[in-house]
Motif scaffolding. Structure first.
Motif, PDB file in Angstrom:
ATOM      1  N   MET A 174       0.868  -1.318  -0.163  1.00 49.57           N
ATOM      2  CA  MET A 174       0.129  -0.113   0.063  1.00 49.57           C
ATOM      3  C   MET A 174       1.031   1.347   0.052  1.00 49.57           C
ATOM      4  N   LEU A 175       1.924   1.320   0.927  1.00 50.72           N
ATOM      5  CA  LEU A 175       2.774   2.377   0.828  1.00 50.72           C
ATOM      6  C   LEU A 175       3.526   2.715  -0.380  1.00 50.72           C
ATOM      7  N   ALA A 176       3.836   1.601  -1.279  1.00 51.19           N
ATOM      8  CA  ALA A 176       4.547   1.695  -2.527  1.00 51.19           C
ATOM      9  C   ALA A 176       3.546   2.287  -3.612  1.00 51.19           C
ATOM     10  N   VAL A 177       2.489   1.973  -3.469  1.00 49.38           N
ATOM     11  CA  VAL A 177       1.356   2.542  -4.356  1.00 49.38           C
ATOM     12  C   VAL A 177       1.117   3.848  -4.061  1.00 49.38           C
ATOM     13  N   ALA A 178       1.179   4.239  -2.723  1.00 42.71           N
ATOM     14  CA  ALA A 178       0.887   5.513  -2.331  1.00 42.71           C
ATOM     15  C   ALA A 178       1.954   6.592  -2.513  1.00 42.71           C
ATOM     16  N   ALA A 179       3.377   6.018  -2.609  1.00 43.63           N
ATOM     17  CA  ALA A 179       4.244   6.663  -3.065  1.00 43.63           C
ATOM     18  C   ALA A 179       4.298   7.274  -4.634  1.00 43.63           C
ATOM     19  N   LEU A 180       3.781   6.232  -5.252  1.00 46.11           N
ATOM     20  CA  LEU A 180       3.839   6.380  -6.708  1.00 46.11           C
ATOM     21  C   LEU A 180       2.662   7.674  -6.815  1.00 46.11           C
ATOM     22  N   GLY A 181       1.650   7.722  -6.027  1.00 43.36           N
ATOM     23  CA  GLY A 181       0.794   8.704  -6.096  1.00 43.36           C
ATOM     24  C   GLY A 181       1.157   9.927  -5.547  1.00 43.36           C
ATOM     25  N   GLY A 182       2.359  10.037  -5.126  1.00 43.55           N
ATOM     26  CA  GLY A 182       2.652  11.229  -4.309  1.00 43.55           C
ATOM     27  C   GLY A 182       2.771  11.495  -2.765  1.00 43.55           C
ATOM     28  N   HIS A 183       2.601  10.361  -2.375  1.00 43.42           N
ATOM     29  CA  HIS A 183       2.198  10.459  -0.746  1.00 43.42           C
ATOM     30  C   HIS A 183       3.806  10.617  -0.196  1.00 43.42           C
ATOM     31  N   ARG A 218       5.878  11.767   5.790  1.00 42.50           N
ATOM     32  CA  ARG A 218       5.561  12.688   7.062  1.00 42.50           C
ATOM     33  C   ARG A 218       4.180  13.099   7.162  1.00 42.50           C
ATOM     34  N   ASN A 219       3.246  12.858   6.051  1.00 43.52           N
ATOM     35  CA  ASN A 219       1.824  13.413   5.945  1.00 43.52           C
ATOM     36  C   ASN A 219       0.937  12.574   6.780  1.00 43.52           C
ATOM     37  N   GLY A 220       1.440  11.337   7.390  1.00 50.10           N
ATOM     38  CA  GLY A 220       0.658  10.339   7.899  1.00 50.10           C
ATOM     39  C   GLY A 220       0.122   9.350   6.939  1.00 50.10           C
ATOM     40  N   ASP A 221      -0.927   8.596   7.284  1.00 50.63           N
ATOM     41  CA  ASP A 221      -1.387   7.739   6.399  1.00 50.63           C
ATOM     42  C   ASP A 221      -1.956   8.077   4.942  1.00 50.63           C
ATOM     43  N   PRO A 222      -1.844   7.264   3.896  1.00 42.12           N
ATOM     44  CA  PRO A 222      -2.303   7.812   2.653  1.00 42.12           C
ATOM     45  C   PRO A 222      -3.852   7.852   2.481  1.00 42.12           C
TER      46      PRO A 222
END
Length: 47
Positions: free
Chosen positions: A1-10, A13-17
């Motif tokens: 989930m975090l890898a996909v969120a990183a692709l989305g610009g997450h 430091r902003n908390g959960d995506p």
């Protein structure tokens, strides 16, 4: 989930995506996958 969120610009430091960032990341992942599959298919047809 975090890898996909990183692709989305997450940014971690902003908390959960949120769902919007995850949707953007999933869309980008789908486009990258489509490009990879297209290239593989074109390599096979060039032979």
């Amino acid at each position: 989930m975090l890898a996909v969120a990183a692709l989305g610009g997450h940014l971690p430091r902003n908390g959960d995506p949120g769902w919007l960032v995850l949707a953007r990341g999933l869309e980008k992942l789908e486009m990258l996958t489509a490009g990879w599959r297209f290239r593989k298919a074109s390599e096979r047809s060039d032979r």
